[in-house]
Design a protein around this motif. Structure first.
Motif, PDB file in Angstrom:
ATOM      1  N   SER A 532      56.285  20.453  63.116  1.00  7.75           N
ATOM      2  CA  SER A 532      55.396  21.147  62.190  1.00  7.75           C
ATOM      3  C   SER A 532      54.125  21.572  62.919  1.00  7.75           C
ATOM      4  O   SER A 532      53.642  20.867  63.819  1.00  7.75           O
ATOM      5  CB  SER A 532      55.040  20.230  61.019  1.00  7.75           C
ATOM      6  OG  SER A 532      54.127  20.851  60.147  1.00  7.75           O
ATOM      7  N   ILE A 533      53.594  22.726  62.530  1.00  8.84           N
ATOM      8  CA  ILE A 533      52.383  23.242  63.153  1.00  8.84           C
ATOM      9  C   ILE A 533      51.159  22.519  62.603  1.00  8.84           C
ATOM     10  O   ILE A 533      50.992  22.374  61.392  1.00  8.84           O
ATOM     11  CB  ILE A 533      52.238  24.754  62.901  1.00  8.84           C
ATOM     12  CG1 ILE A 533      53.452  25.498  63.468  1.00  8.84           C
ATOM     13  CG2 ILE A 533      50.945  25.291  63.493  1.00  8.84           C
ATOM     14  CD1 ILE A 533      53.642  25.328  64.945  1.00  8.84           C
ATOM     15  N   ASP A 535      47.839  23.566  63.961  1.00  6.65           N
ATOM     16  CA  ASP A 535      47.241  24.478  64.936  1.00  6.65           C
ATOM     17  C   ASP A 535      45.982  23.902  65.597  1.00  6.65           C
ATOM     18  O   ASP A 535      45.097  23.395  64.899  1.00  6.65           O
ATOM     19  CB  ASP A 535      46.898  25.788  64.238  1.00  6.65           C
ATOM     20  CG  ASP A 535      46.692  26.932  65.210  1.00  6.65           C
ATOM     21  OD1 ASP A 535      47.414  26.963  66.223  1.00  6.65           O
ATOM     22  OD2 ASP A 535      45.827  27.784  64.957  1.00  6.65           O
ATOM     23  N   ASP A 537      48.122  22.572  67.727  1.00  8.28           N
ATOM     24  CA  ASP A 537      49.101  21.605  68.195  1.00  8.28           C
ATOM     25  C   ASP A 537      50.391  21.702  67.399  1.00  8.28           C
ATOM     26  O   ASP A 537      50.497  22.444  66.412  1.00  8.28           O
ATOM     27  CB  ASP A 537      48.532  20.178  68.081  1.00  8.28           C
ATOM     28  CG  ASP A 537      47.208  20.011  68.809  1.00  8.28           C
ATOM     29  OD1 ASP A 537      46.946  20.808  69.724  1.00  8.28           O
ATOM     30  OD2 ASP A 537      46.445  19.104  68.439  1.00  8.28           O
ATOM     31  N   VAL A 538      51.367  20.932  67.832  1.00  6.96           N
ATOM     32  CA  VAL A 538      52.638  20.776  67.125  1.00  6.96           C
ATOM     33  C   VAL A 538      52.882  19.288  66.944  1.00  6.96           C
ATOM     34  O   VAL A 538      52.722  18.502  67.891  1.00  6.96           O
ATOM     35  CB  VAL A 538      53.795  21.435  67.895  1.00  6.96           C
ATOM     36  CG1 VAL A 538      55.134  21.098  67.234  1.00  6.96           C
ATOM     37  CG2 VAL A 538      53.605  22.943  67.967  1.00  6.96           C
ATOM     38  N   ASN A 554      51.396  25.273  70.017  1.00 10.45           N
ATOM     39  CA  ASN A 554      51.650  26.333  69.045  1.00 10.45           C
ATOM     40  C   ASN A 554      51.475  27.698  69.715  1.00 10.45           C
ATOM     41  O   ASN A 554      50.514  28.423  69.477  1.00 10.45           O
ATOM     42  CB  ASN A 554      50.713  26.201  67.847  1.00 10.45           C
ATOM     43  CG  ASN A 554      51.020  27.239  66.776  1.00 10.45           C
ATOM     44  OD1 ASN A 554      52.130  27.757  66.693  1.00 10.45           O
ATOM     45  ND2 ASN A 554      50.024  27.530  65.952  1.00 10.45           N
ATOM     46  N   ALA A 569      57.544  25.264  75.228  1.00  7.20           N
ATOM     47  CA  ALA A 569      56.907  26.174  74.282  1.00  7.20           C
ATOM     48  C   ALA A 569      56.540  27.442  75.030  1.00  7.20           C
ATOM     49  O   ALA A 569      56.058  27.387  76.169  1.00  7.20           O
ATOM     50  CB  ALA A 569      55.658  25.535  73.676  1.00  7.20           C
TER      51      ALA A 569
END
Length: 650
Positions: A532-533, A535, A537-538, A554, A569
């Motif tokens: 899950s985002i 933002d 980060d993830v 992200n 990523a």
């Protein structure tokens, strides 16, 4: 990038010097004495500059993006070698028993000379500054010959050392340098008339009588292999003159229709010229007037012994007096790579996928039934058949194809909005979605067909169904991530689980809620881990528990490794690699990357013009591949990708 023909360059007037006085010698700057890694690859774009060795056996080319290639042979047995050279106005190439000498005159008037061994190793690299600017370039047995803006000539050896520096007689200006074999003639202008002076090794040699050349504009001049003829464009017609005659006279080329009209580009042999006609089409013209049309347009061409080499987009067109052949890669621009348990390269304008391994080598194409539609994705089923996705307008169709018989086993009647396949081999489930409904479709292992359909309680406009391996995902066979409300207002993502027991034909399958994530869910893995985002980060979840946080991940797309060790990523012209758990391993700039995936435990990037395998410890390119199935044929190999090539990246 503006290009000029490498056969003839006109210099501007810049005063005169005396050939008897001392001239300051200019030394080259040695750029590198180390060996570069040898890499073979196709061009990233169309070829815009060509030079051919005098014997017609090797070629140097540069494309629209500045990518440079050495073609060590023209027989189809040796792929072109990537060479780092500056953006060039002129190129030149020669070879001897030990290797190749390559020269490039750049856009500011500098010169770079690269010495390369036959196997492709760079043995030396030298840079000669534009002090003053270099205006013409030729190559012969004497070495690399240039004329400068101060009207002097310099001759360099293959390591960039200056062998000689010559000045023309007082009042004379250098107009052109024409070379063939061991013969080099410098065309000079004095008081509005032209004459030539031969080079005798690295010194001035004998002087010709006045040559009948067209002064305004200065016309093209090319030298025959034996040095006893000059072909010139005079008054719009092609003429021949003997530069060694006591009184050189023009002899116009004629045939049964009259004079041969055009400009000479080079001698194919002692009796045959390559001529550009007024329509810029090329012709072979013999000295007795016989004519034969050639395929390419004049503009990007070089002439060697018995061969004319021109550009066929990112390949070479090789023309002799007998035939025309094409040299290049039959598999060039990749439309995409299908990353599944087995990876497939899908080439541009091909309907057959090719198995791609971790060394970036491709196999022979799978013999699937012919289909005029664009192949978008493919993966192999457990029984050896291929599940294929074809584009149909703005939708996609799915079918099962048998590569052994080239027959269609099943064509699913339902179109899908998904541009790639979502198939789980452990459960034999496939996800399809039309404008309003999401389906899980189950394949019967006995019949080999997708016969059982389940309707999922999910809106395809705001939900994504991810397939999972139930043995690794706690019994889950699918997970639904729903983000937006049906009216477009924002809601927190809801993640729901579907198990095998939930699948009932004729009923709408509802998931069981297991998580309400923070912002957006871009990925659910086969193990049922939810990303899950948060933002920028993830965050990684197992159930409702946060197990890892990936700082700055992200970027756009997440690609986990199949073994569960890494998370890649990419986006915003960057690639980041993390260890599962959140530790950043490396970050690299990657402006050319289009996609990422894993093949045999290797992280592979799909870049402009080709593929690259990235080192898991450093992010460096372990291996690159641009173009496959190289050879010599009777048809142009393919359309180029027209993008800067990853194989030219340094």
């Amino acid at each position: 990038m503006r290009r000029f023909a490498p056969l003839l360059v006109v210099a501007a007037c810049s005063g005169s010097t005396d050939d008897t006085r001392a001239v300051e010698h200019r030394t080259a700057k040695i750029l590198s004495s180390t060996y570069d890694a040898v890499l073979t690859a196709k061009h990233g774009g169309s070829i815009e500059a060509i030079a051919v060795s005098d014997d017609g056996t090797a070629v140097l080319t540069q494309d629209a993006f500045g990518g440079t290639r050495l073609w060590p042979t023209l027989d189809g047995h040796h792929e072109p070698i990537v060479v780092a050279m500056p953006e060039a106005v002129d190129l030149a190439i020669a070879h001897d028993m030990l290797g190749f000498t390559l020269a490039a005159r750049d856009t500011v008037g500098g010169l770079e000379i690269v010495r390369i061994a036959y196997e492709g190793r760079v043995m030396s690299r030298a840079r000669i500054a534009a002090e003053p600017a270099i205006e013409q370039l030729a190559i012969a047995e004497q070495g690399v010959i240039v004329s400068r803006a101060d009207q002097t000539l310099a001759i360099y050896d293959d390591a960039g050392g200056e062998r000689a520096h010559l000045a023309p007689p007082p009042g004379s200006r250098v107009k052109s340098i024409v070379a063939r074999h061991d013969r080099v003639l410098v065309i000079l202008e004095r008081d509005g008339s032209f004459y030539g002076r031969w080079l005798a090794g690295t010194a001035w040699g004998s002087e010709t009588q006045t040559l009948p050349l067209d002064a305004s504009p200065f016309a093209g001049v090319v030298l025959s292999p034996s040095g006893d003829k000059l072909a010139v464009g005079y008054g719009g017609y092609v003429s021949i003159v003997d530069p060694n005659a006591r009184t050189p006279e023009l002899v116009g080329l004629s045939n049964d229709t009259g004079r041969v009209y055009g400009a000479p580009l080079g001698f194919l042999d002692a009796n045959t010229l390559v001529v550009s006609n007024p329509s810029r089409q090329m012709e072979l013209v013999t000295l007795d007037g016989r004519r034969k049309p050639m395929t390419p347009n004049a503009g990007v061409i070089a002439i060697g012994n018995d061969i004319a080499v021109s550009a066929a987009k990112d390949s070479l067109e090789l023309t002799t007096a007998e035939h025309t052949r094409y040299l290049g890669y039959s598999v060039g621009a990749l439309k995409r790579v299908a990353f599944h348990d087995e990876a497939y390269a899908i080439a541009d304008k091909e309907s057959q996928p090719r198995v791609l391994d971790g060394s970036l080598a491709v196999g022979e194409p799978l013999t699937l039934p012919g289909d005029p539609r664009e192949l978008a994705d493919a993966t192999r089923l457990p029984d050896g058949n291929v599940l294929a996705l074809h584009k149909l307008g703005g939708w996609y169709t799915v079918s099962i194809l048998d590569p052994r018989t080239s027959q269609t086993v099943q064509a699913l009647n339902q179109v899908s909005r998904y541009w790639q396949l979502s198939y789980e081999p452990t459960t034999e489930l496939l996800v399809l979605a039309d404008a309003s409904t999401v389906f899980l479709v189950e394949r019967d292992r006995k019949t080999g067909k997708f016969d059982t359909w389940y309707r999922v309680d999910a809106d395809p406009d705001r939900a994504t169904v991810y397939l999972t391996d139930p043995q690794k995902a706690g019994g889950a066979i699918a997970m639904i991530a729903t983000t937006m409300s049906s009216y477009g207002s924002y809601t927190s993502p809801i993640v729901e689980v579907i198990e095998r027991k939930d699948l009932v034909v004729g009923e709408t399958i509802k998931g069981r809620r297991v998580l309400e994530a923070a912002v957006h869910v871009p990925l659910v893995t086969r193990e049922g881990h939810v990303f899950s985002i948060a933002d920028p980060d993830v965050v990684e979840y197992v159930g409702k528990r946060v197990v890892a946080r990936y700082a700055g991940a992200n970027l756009g797309r997440l690609v986990p490794s199949p073994d569960g060790r890494y998370l890649a990523a990419h986006g915003e012209s960057r690639i980041r690699l993390y260890k599962r758990g959140g530790a950043l391993v490396w970050e690299i700039a990657a402006p050319l990357v289009n996609d990422l995936g894993w093949i045999d435990g290797n992280l592979v990037g799909v870049f402009g013009g080709g593929l690259a395998k990235l080192d898991l410890e450093t992010g460096a390119f372990d291996r690159r591949a641009c173009g496959w199935s190289f050879g010599l044929g009777t048809f142009p190999p393919h359309d180029p990708s027209e993008s800067e090539s990853v194989c030219d990246a340094r």
